[in-house]
Scaffold this motif. Structure first.
Motif, PDB file in Angstrom:
ATOM      1  N   ALA A  81      34.383  46.369 -18.238  1.00 46.27           N
ATOM      2  CA  ALA A  81      35.307  45.781 -20.088  1.00 46.27           C
ATOM      3  C   ALA A  81      34.492  45.255 -20.907  1.00 46.27           C
ATOM      4  O   ALA A  81      35.029  44.959 -22.210  1.00 46.27           O
ATOM      5  N   GLU A  82      33.967  44.444 -20.479  1.00 47.53           N
ATOM      6  CA  GLU A  82      32.270  43.823 -21.714  1.00 47.53           C
ATOM      7  C   GLU A  82      31.378  44.729 -22.389  1.00 47.53           C
ATOM      8  O   GLU A  82      31.632  44.960 -23.952  1.00 47.53           O
ATOM      9  N   PHE A  83      31.009  46.417 -21.503  1.00 45.67           N
ATOM     10  CA  PHE A  83      31.038  47.283 -21.792  1.00 45.67           C
ATOM     11  C   PHE A  83      32.007  47.526 -22.929  1.00 45.67           C
ATOM     12  O   PHE A  83      31.273  48.429 -25.109  1.00 45.67           O
ATOM     13  N   LEU A  84      33.183  47.793 -22.585  1.00 45.66           N
ATOM     14  CA  LEU A  84      34.200  48.216 -23.799  1.00 45.66           C
ATOM     15  C   LEU A  84      34.603  47.730 -25.210  1.00 45.66           C
ATOM     16  O   LEU A  84      34.144  48.314 -26.052  1.00 45.66           O
ATOM     17  N   GLU A  89      32.075  52.394 -32.273  1.00 48.88           N
ATOM     18  CA  GLU A  89      31.382  53.700 -32.146  1.00 48.88           C
ATOM     19  C   GLU A  89      31.869  54.815 -31.517  1.00 48.88           C
ATOM     20  O   GLU A  89      32.137  55.505 -31.384  1.00 48.88           O
ATOM     21  N   ARG A  90      32.870  54.625 -29.963  1.00 47.35           N
ATOM     22  CA  ARG A  90      33.435  55.328 -29.064  1.00 47.35           C
ATOM     23  C   ARG A  90      35.181  55.501 -30.090  1.00 47.35           C
ATOM     24  O   ARG A  90      34.952  56.629 -29.764  1.00 47.35           O
ATOM     25  N   ALA A  91      35.577  54.707 -31.027  1.00 46.74           N
ATOM     26  CA  ALA A  91      36.923  55.430 -31.866  1.00 46.74           C
ATOM     27  C   ALA A  91      35.890  56.438 -33.199  1.00 46.74           C
ATOM     28  O   ALA A  91      36.622  56.855 -33.358  1.00 46.74           O
ATOM     29  N   HIS A 101      41.568  52.308 -34.666  1.00 47.17           N
ATOM     30  CA  HIS A 101      40.763  50.731 -35.030  1.00 47.17           C
ATOM     31  C   HIS A 101      40.031  50.920 -33.263  1.00 47.17           C
ATOM     32  O   HIS A 101      39.031  50.651 -33.035  1.00 47.17           O
ATOM     33  N   ASP A 102      41.628  50.348 -32.692  1.00 45.84           N
ATOM     34  CA  ASP A 102      40.829  50.275 -31.432  1.00 45.84           C
ATOM     35  C   ASP A 102      41.196  51.496 -30.376  1.00 45.84           C
ATOM     36  O   ASP A 102      41.039  50.877 -28.392  1.00 45.84           O
ATOM     37  N   VAL A 103      40.664  52.358 -30.394  1.00 46.35           N
ATOM     38  CA  VAL A 103      41.124  53.569 -29.739  1.00 46.35           C
ATOM     39  C   VAL A 103      40.274  53.931 -28.540  1.00 46.35           C
ATOM     40  O   VAL A 103      40.171  54.362 -27.834  1.00 46.35           O
ATOM     41  N   GLY A 104      38.975  52.703 -29.175  1.00 45.64           N
ATOM     42  CA  GLY A 104      38.022  53.438 -28.582  1.00 45.64           C
ATOM     43  C   GLY A 104      37.828  52.117 -27.188  1.00 45.64           C
ATOM     44  O   GLY A 104      36.664  52.448 -26.079  1.00 45.64           O
TER      45      GLY A 104
END
Length: 591
Positions: free
Chosen positions: A157-160, A166-168, A92-95
């Motif tokens: 970091a905030e953007f990530l 969505e990235r995950a 779930h946090d891979v993004g």
């Protein structure tokens, strides 16, 4: 804890012993979870100041999922549902961990003539934070490249963080499709949607299927139930193990948000999570941290309500046993009875009251409709001086024969080197009752209250000059933090220390150290003295320094006060009374 020790993994292991396809799933689980742990360990490169989302967090989420499940519900889950729970916890946090190439793509977003869609998205994000971007540019122009990189790193970091769902989704579809096979069914898209949904609202949850056929014989997977457990377990992983103190010091966490997050987790000493109960114990060293912990527990309660709502609405005519099969016994609220101040040698290290500045609606309406109250920010000082003078007059009226009233205004610095303005009086001071009932209740004056009229020492001849009981609130016209040290002149009164972060903030009490009756109120200024007090020099007069400017402002704001007011800046003092002279310097303060 290891993954193999969790209840969900052990249940899948039992099923795998009896079912060949479940054994295949178990192999995929071990492979994907190991890869997810390796990815999570690299997160610190891009989010160095965030609480740990490493392999410890991933296993903790699986463990918490199992703790939330009643035994009967766990026993009813099918192999793919157990697998989905473990994989969702792992991915779930891979993004939040981009590759080095992806990170470099974002870093160069501003310098690319033909930006990619991702770079355009990052540009829009940076445009929403112009002050931070400007700060990074200013540091770079001043040759402070390392600090500029740190500021830009914070933005990245905030953007990530805000886009990691969505990235995950994308990473799972691109990287783990081969591992998401169960017989003839590939479940990549469903797993990706579950991981994405933990950063989205209830609509994303309700879009997930509850009856997804995955195997001949009627076996199905309830992806919505998987997503509900993921959200709950993710937010419930709330303890000091995610913010080890040694790592906190080593990383040098500095940004205020990150500091609060790390310290919030560090305060948690114990927890109890099982069907029907969620409880935490937190011994808080700081009242702001207690408020942050309490706010986080409120967010957990919001997630519990959302989960109950989603589970209650799950139904499908093809699976009438849905409610009993996916039963969750979730508490109505979080037991926070053991969240409070840490204990010191003399008891709690602070006293926290759930009190905010509250507006008396009728009084404020009358004030605002009746006159233009403030013409300039400098008038906050008038309000504070009026309160100080009233406190002195009150003590005179109380009959203290040896009392000599005095007020002092100082410009100084706090422990962080920020400018503060102090207004101190040696008047009556405030008791805890006065603070709770009147200091915190804007629009009500203590001097016009039944409590004051009932005072045995109240002198009928005493007439306060402050009108509205809003002087303290006015301080936030000039600053962003308020500190008060006060001691009531009544027998047996104890000194109080009070802090307020802003005009809508909760404020808290500690035992103070003031030895004599009176009050000192300190405002951390958000503007310079010149900006707050735009006093101009008179004809043929040199430009005013801060001491002269502040003294002139006091003389203009309180021209007819019989009580002497001392002004102090940089170790020099001026006495402002009927014989005031702007160039008359004194060396000994009266307070």
């Amino acid at each position: 804890m290891n993954l193999s020790e969790t209840a969900i993994y052990q249940r899948l292991h039992v099923l795998a012993a009896e079912d060949r396809q479940a054994r295949v799933l178990l192999v995929h689980v071990d492979h994907v979870f190991d890869e997810a742990r390796d990815i999570a360990r690299t997160m610190v490169r891009f989010l160095p100041e965030y609480t740990l989302h490493d392999d410890t967090h991933l296993v903790a989420v699986v463990d918490l999922m199992g703790r939330l499940l009643p035994e009967k519900t766990l026993a009813a889950l099918q192999p793919l549902e157990l697998t989905a729970l473990i994989l969702a916890a792992g991915l779930h946090d891979v993004g939040m961990t981009p590759t080095e190439e992806e990170a470099q793509e974002l870093r160069s977003a501003e310098d690319t003539a033909a930006p990619t869609a991702r770079q355009i998205e990052y540009r829009r994000f940076r445009a929403k934070h112009p002050d931070i971007v400007r700060r990074a540019e200013t540091l770079a122009a001043a040759g402070r490249a390392r600090e500029s990189e740190e500021v830009n790193g914070y933005l990245l970091a905030e953007f990530l963080r805000i886009t990691h769902g969505e990235r995950a989704d994308r990473v799972i579809r691109e990287r783990f499709r081969a591992d998401c096979q169960y017989g003839d069914v590939n479940f990549t898209d469903q797993l990706a949607a579950v991981c994405r949904s933990h950063t989205e609202g209830i609509t994303a949850l309700e879009a997930l299927p509850v009856y997804d056929l995955v195997r001949p014989g009627g076996e199905f997977c309830n992806w919505r139930f998987v997503a509900v457990l993921l959200r709950l377990a993710d937010v419930l992983d709330f303890d000091a193990k995610r913010t080890p103190a040694a790592l906190f010091r080593h990383l040098g966490v500095r940004t205020p948000v990150s500091v609060r997050e790390w310290r919030k987790h560090q305060q948690v000493k114990a927890w109890d999570i099982r069907p029907g109960r969620v409880a935490f114990r937190a011994d808080c060293e700081d009242p702001i941290i207690q408020e942050t912990v309490s706010g986080f527990l409120t967010m957990i309660e919001d997630e519990l309500r959302l989960a109950r709502s989603v589970v209650a609405a799950m139904h499908d005519p093809r699976a009438p046993e849905m409610h009993t099969r996916y039963w969750l016994e979730l508490p109505a609220d979080v037991d926070s009875s053991q969240v409070g101040p840490a204990m010191g040698p003399d008891g709690p290290v602070f006293r926290f009251l759930p009190v905010r500045f509250r507006l008396d609606h009728d009084a404020i309406t009358q004030i605002l409709m009746g006159l233009a109250l403030y013409g300039h920010r400098s008038l906050f000082l008038r309000e504070l001086l009026q309160n100080a003078v009233d406190a002195c007059r009150h003590r005179v009226a109380a009959g203290d024969r040896d009392y000599e009233p005095s007020v002092a205004v100082r410009l100084a610095q706090d422990e962080e080197g920020q400018p503060i303005l102090q207004v101190e009086d040696n008047g009556m001071g405030m008791s805890l009752m006065i603070v709770e009932r009147y200091f915190a209740r804007i629009g009500q004056s203590y001097y016009r209250s039944p409590d004051f009229r009932a005072e045995a020492l109240a002198n009928p001849s005493f007439r306060p000059i402050s009108q509205f009981g809003i002087g303290v609130l006015s301080a936030f016209m000039a600053g962003d933090r308020l500190r008060v040290q006060t001691r009531y002149a009544g027998a047996g009164a104890k000194p109080l220390s009070i802090e307020v972060a802003d005009q809508g903030a909760l404020f808290w009490f500690r035992t103070g150290d003031r030895a004599d009756p009176g009050t000192v109120l300190s405002v951390r200024l958000s503007q310079s003295v010149a900006a707050l007090f735009p006093v101009t020099a008179r004809p043929n007069e040199e430009p005013l320094n801060d001491l002269e400017r502040l003294s002139r402002a006091i003389q203009d704001l309180a021209p007819h006060v019989e009580i002497p007011i001392w002004c102090e800046v940089g170790g020099k003092h001026l006495k402002i009374d009927g014989s005031f002279s702007l160039r008359e310097f004194y060396t000994d303060p009266v307070l």
